[in-house]
Design an enzyme around this catalytic site. Structure first.
Site, PDB file in Angstrom:
ATOM      1  N   GLY A  37      -5.780  41.046  -0.667  1.00  0.00           N
ATOM      2  CA  GLY A  37      -4.627  40.104  -1.196  1.00  0.00           C
ATOM      3  C   GLY A  37      -4.603  40.309  -2.671  1.00  0.00           C
ATOM      4  N   ASN A  38      -3.544  39.474  -3.265  1.00  0.00           N
ATOM      5  CA  ASN A  38      -3.722  39.020  -4.933  1.00  0.00           C
ATOM      6  C   ASN A  38      -3.473  37.719  -5.303  1.00  0.00           C
ATOM      7  OD1 ASN A  38      -0.655  38.771  -5.289  1.00  0.00           O
ATOM      8  ND2 ASN A  38      -0.718  40.766  -4.283  1.00  0.00           N
ATOM      9  N   ARG A  39      -3.448  37.223  -6.407  1.00  0.00           N
ATOM     10  CA  ARG A  39      -3.556  36.066  -6.802  1.00  0.00           C
ATOM     11  C   ARG A  39      -1.913  35.454  -7.036  1.00  0.00           C
ATOM     12  NH1 ARG A  39      -6.973  35.216 -11.495  1.00  0.00           N
ATOM     13  NH2 ARG A  39      -6.094  33.029 -11.429  1.00  0.00           N
ATOM     14  N   SER A  40      -1.153  35.995  -6.696  1.00  0.00           N
ATOM     15  CA  SER A  40       0.480  35.512  -6.862  1.00  0.00           C
ATOM     16  C   SER A  40       0.719  34.487  -5.836  1.00  0.00           C
ATOM     17  CB  SER A  40       1.347  36.824  -6.804  1.00  0.00           C
ATOM     18  OG  SER A  40       2.811  36.240  -6.631  1.00  0.00           O
TER      19      SER A  40
END
Ligand code: CTP
Ligand code: CA
Length: 224
Positions: free
Chosen positions: A33-36
């Site tokens: 995933g990513n931090r958005s």
């Protein structure tokens, strides 16, 4: 009270907003995933609804509540986001791609949990590139449709940020690109944002900083 102060300048417009960050499944319990958090995209969707637009929000793993008055489609992976966007894009007057879409996904998603016992001391996961959703939408857009991309970059200075943005908007074929700086402490999961907006010619058409809600309204001012 704030809503009353907003112009109804998007009345009759259909706006599609994507927000959040995609998760690319590794196995049934893990993902890349990513931090958005989805804050900026959700703020845009909410502000557009208050300005009279019919808003569809495609939310990928949102960490904030969706705004009132929008139609929410929840997705998780980039493939799901692409499918949802393809369904809704044709009827949209404005498409705002604020979602952080994973560039790569695991080539293989295993149907059962990966076990340490069978993997040993090293686990290798091959990743394959995801299709560029924004570039795809831009290439099949209909006349009069306005397409806005986002780019989060880690470049420390504005001129390097702009140079990256200028080549990126041309690659994507979007009308506008909202550039913002991200890092370990900037951009993600914080209420404030600072953005530069460029057009396809590479000119800076807007600069804004402040709450993600105020930045949202400034972006919509440009489109309205
Ligand atoms: N985007 C997309 N599909 C992808 C990757 C990105 O639609 N597979 C969209 C994002 O939603 C955003 C814009 O493209 O609006 C720019 O994303 P960004 O990650 O900054 O650009 P990339 O082309 O992926 O380049 P890189 O990550 O290598 O900087
Ligand atoms: Ca990317």
């Amino acid at each position: 009270a704030l809503a009353a102060l907003r112009p109804r300048d998007l009345s009759g417009r259909r706006v599609l907003v994507t927000a959040g960050g995609t998760r690319e499944p590794i196995d049934p319990v893990r993902y890349i995933g990513n931090r958005s958090s989805g804050r900026q995209g959700v703020a845009i969707a909410g502000a557009a609804a208050l300005r009279g637009a019919t808003v569809e929000l495609i939310g990928a793993n949102l960490e904030v509540s969706p705004p009132p008055g929008v139609r929410l489609t929840e997705v998780s992976s980039a493939a799901e986001l692409a499918a949802a966007a393809a369904t809704s894009a044709a009827s949209a007057d404005i498409i705002i791609m604020a979602a952080a879409v994973a560039d790569y996904r695991p080539e293989i998603t295993t149907q059962s949990k990966i076990k340490k016992e069978t993997q040993g001391d090293r686990l290798r996961i091959d990743l394959v590139k995801n299709p560029d959703i924004l570039a795809g939408l831009a290439s099949t857009r209909h006349r009069g449709q306005v397409i806005v991309g986002f780019a989060a970059e880690t470049e420390p200075d504005d001129s390097a940020l702009l140079a990256l943005g200028r080549s990126k908007i041309v690659r994507k074929g979007a009308d506008y690109l909202v550039l913002n700086r991200v890092g370990w402490t900037e951009g993600f999961a914080v209420p404030d944002n600072r953005v530069l907006v460029i057009d396809l010619a590479g000119d800076i058409v807007m600069e804004a900083s402040g709450s993600k809600l105020s930045v949202a309204d400034r972006i919509l001012d440009l489109l309205a």
